[in-house]
Design a protein around this motif. Structure first.
Motif, short mmCIF file in Angstrom:
data_model
loop_
_atom_site.label_atom_id
_atom_site.label_comp_id
_atom_site.label_asym_id
_atom_site.label_seq_id
_atom_site.Cartn_x
_atom_site.Cartn_y
_atom_site.Cartn_z
N ASP A 140 80.14 -38.36 55.99
CA ASP A 140 81.54 -37.94 56.10
C ASP A 140 82.26 -37.99 54.76
O ASP A 140 83.46 -38.20 54.72
N ARG A 141 81.55 -37.84 53.64
CA ARG A 141 82.19 -37.80 52.32
C ARG A 141 81.71 -36.54 51.60
O ARG A 141 80.96 -36.60 50.65
N VAL A 142 82.18 -35.41 52.08
CA VAL A 142 81.62 -34.15 51.59
C VAL A 142 82.04 -33.87 50.17
O VAL A 142 81.27 -33.37 49.36
N GLU A 143 83.28 -34.23 49.82
CA GLU A 143 83.80 -33.86 48.49
C GLU A 143 82.99 -34.50 47.39
O GLU A 143 82.80 -33.92 46.32
N MET A 144 82.50 -35.74 47.63
CA MET A 144 81.78 -36.41 46.57
C MET A 144 80.43 -35.76 46.34
O MET A 144 80.00 -35.54 45.21
N PHE A 145 79.74 -35.43 47.45
CA PHE A 145 78.37 -34.95 47.29
C PHE A 145 78.31 -33.51 46.84
O PHE A 145 77.27 -33.07 46.34
N VAL A 146 79.38 -32.76 46.99
CA VAL A 146 79.37 -31.38 46.49
C VAL A 146 79.28 -31.36 44.97
O VAL A 146 78.52 -30.58 44.38
N ASP A 147 80.01 -32.27 44.32
CA ASP A 147 79.96 -32.32 42.86
C ASP A 147 78.57 -32.71 42.37
O ASP A 147 78.05 -32.17 41.39
N ILE A 148 77.96 -33.67 43.07
CA ILE A 148 76.65 -34.15 42.64
C ILE A 148 75.62 -33.02 42.76
O ILE A 148 74.80 -32.81 41.85
N SER A 149 75.66 -32.26 43.86
CA SER A 149 74.62 -31.24 44.02
C SER A 149 74.84 -30.09 43.05
O SER A 149 73.88 -29.48 42.58
N MET A 150 76.09 -29.81 42.69
CA MET A 150 76.33 -28.75 41.70
C MET A 150 75.75 -29.12 40.35
O MET A 150 75.13 -28.32 39.68
N VAL A 151 75.94 -30.41 39.96
CA VAL A 151 75.40 -30.84 38.68
C VAL A 151 73.88 -30.76 38.68
O VAL A 151 73.25 -30.34 37.70
#
Lengths: 88, 173, 104
Positions: A55-66
């Protein structure tokens, strides 16, 4: 809904294990690079699914983009090195 | 029937091949299209350090990655116009200057080293907001230094310290 | 609301199907170039469909727009990396696999 994401993640982890076979036994360096690139692509989706599970989508979106950026640049660098030095 | 690959004449006479120009249209075009977006994303990562995963070091690494992408696809001659060796050294120093400059500025305003709360009098904001702005400035300095140092590491380990112009014009072989 | 979530689940199942077939192709094809076909095309489409589904699941958000950005970037970058690897293989002199009996 969390059960569906969890089962998808487990299936993708099993596919990563199958790709690891090509990463270890591939005769030559080039087959191994293809296997590792496939593993990197599946890792992206697993990271984003973990974001949905916790339930913490915003954090993991940045990680996967990097990770997408760095995977791309790393594959280009290795391909250029092999083109120059030959397949050893 | 399959064409034999013959060694083409490269730019640097046998050495420094990793930073030779790629003679492929697809890779050069895609690298040129994607580099600005990678840099904007790196700035986003630096700015949102207190709010999501990121900060100075991670943003600096992504900035360096965009420069390395430019270096391995376009060669040293094109990248030198944008980011020469002198500029690399200057950027290394400017980042550290920003970091310690903010720290010493806090001493001048009457606090300890890196005590951002005392900057409130200078910027005319309340101390918690001054702390947030102080951290942001420090992260920007860190990001600039990390970018310059990582680019310099890649360049030095791939050429051995000799710039390609020195090799073709030097006579001390 | 339920309709959008059902469409998102359908997209994700399609993406999972393409991942599976791409991995089976990576294991079973006889030659390096054909394996590169499987992983280059199948993986890219699968990632695009999965991210599309996840972006629809999240609703109309800023985060969904970021997920779509990652999907577009992968559509641009993954074929370029595959092209770079196959070009390196060709420069190394790797010959493709031919059936017996052909001398072409």
């Amino acid at each position: 809904m969390h059960e569906f994401f969890l089962s998808t993640s487990i299936l993708l982890c099993f596919l990563v294990l199958l790709c690891l076979y090509r990463g270890t036994v591939g005769p030559g360096v080039l087959n191994r690079i293809a296997g590792i690139s496939a593993i990197g692509t599946k890792t992206l989706v697993i990271l984003l699914l973990m974001g949905f599970i916790y339930d913490r989508v915003e954090m993991f979106v940045d990680i996967s983009m990097v990770y997408a950026l760095l995977n791309f640049i790393g594959t280009l660098a290795v391909a250029k090195y092999l083109e120059i030095e030959g397949e050893v | 029937m399959w064409p034999e690959y013959t060694e083409q004449s490269d730019n640097f006479g046998g050495k420094n091949k990793m930073i030779r120009v790629t003679d492929d249209v697809i890779i050069k075009t895609i690298a040129r299209v994607l580099t600005p977006f990678i840099q904007v994303y790196a700035l986003y990562v630096i700015m949102h350090g207190h709010h999501s995963p990121g900060g100075g070091f991670q943003g600096g690494v992504i900035l360096a990655a965009s420069l390395i992408l430019l270096l391995i696809t376009h060669g040293w001659a094109e990248t030198k116009k944008k980011f020469s060796e002198t500029k690399t050294a200057v950027f290394c120093a400017v980042g550290v200057l920003i970091y310690t400059g903010i720290g010493v500025l806090c001493i001048f305003m009457g606090g300890n080293f890196l005590d951002y709360g005392k900057l409130g009098g200078l910027l005319m904001v309340i101390p918690p907001e001054a702390r947030s702005l102080g951290i942001l400035g420090v992260e920007i300095g860190v990001g600039i230094t990390v970018m310059a140092v990582m680019f310099s590491i890649f360049f030095d380990t791939s050429t051995g310290g000799n710039s390609p112009e020195d090799e073709t014009t030097s006579s001390l072989r | 609301m339920m309709l959008i979530k059902i469409i998102a689940v359908i997209f994700m199942l399609a993406g999972l199907f393409f991942f599976t077939t791409a991995t089976i192709g990576l294991l079973r094809f006889p030659d390096f170039y054909s394996r590169l076909h499987a992983t280059g095309k199948g993986d890219t489409l699968a990632v695009f469909l999965c991210f599309l589904g996840l972006s629809l699941y999240n609703g109309f958000n800023l985060t969904s727009l970021k997920i779509l950005f990652i999907a577009v970037f992968m559509c641009l970058a993954q074929p370029t990396a595959t092209h770079a690897i196959s070009r390196a293989a060709f420069r190394c002199g790797l010959k493709p696999w031919m059936k017996e009996g052909e001398n072409k």
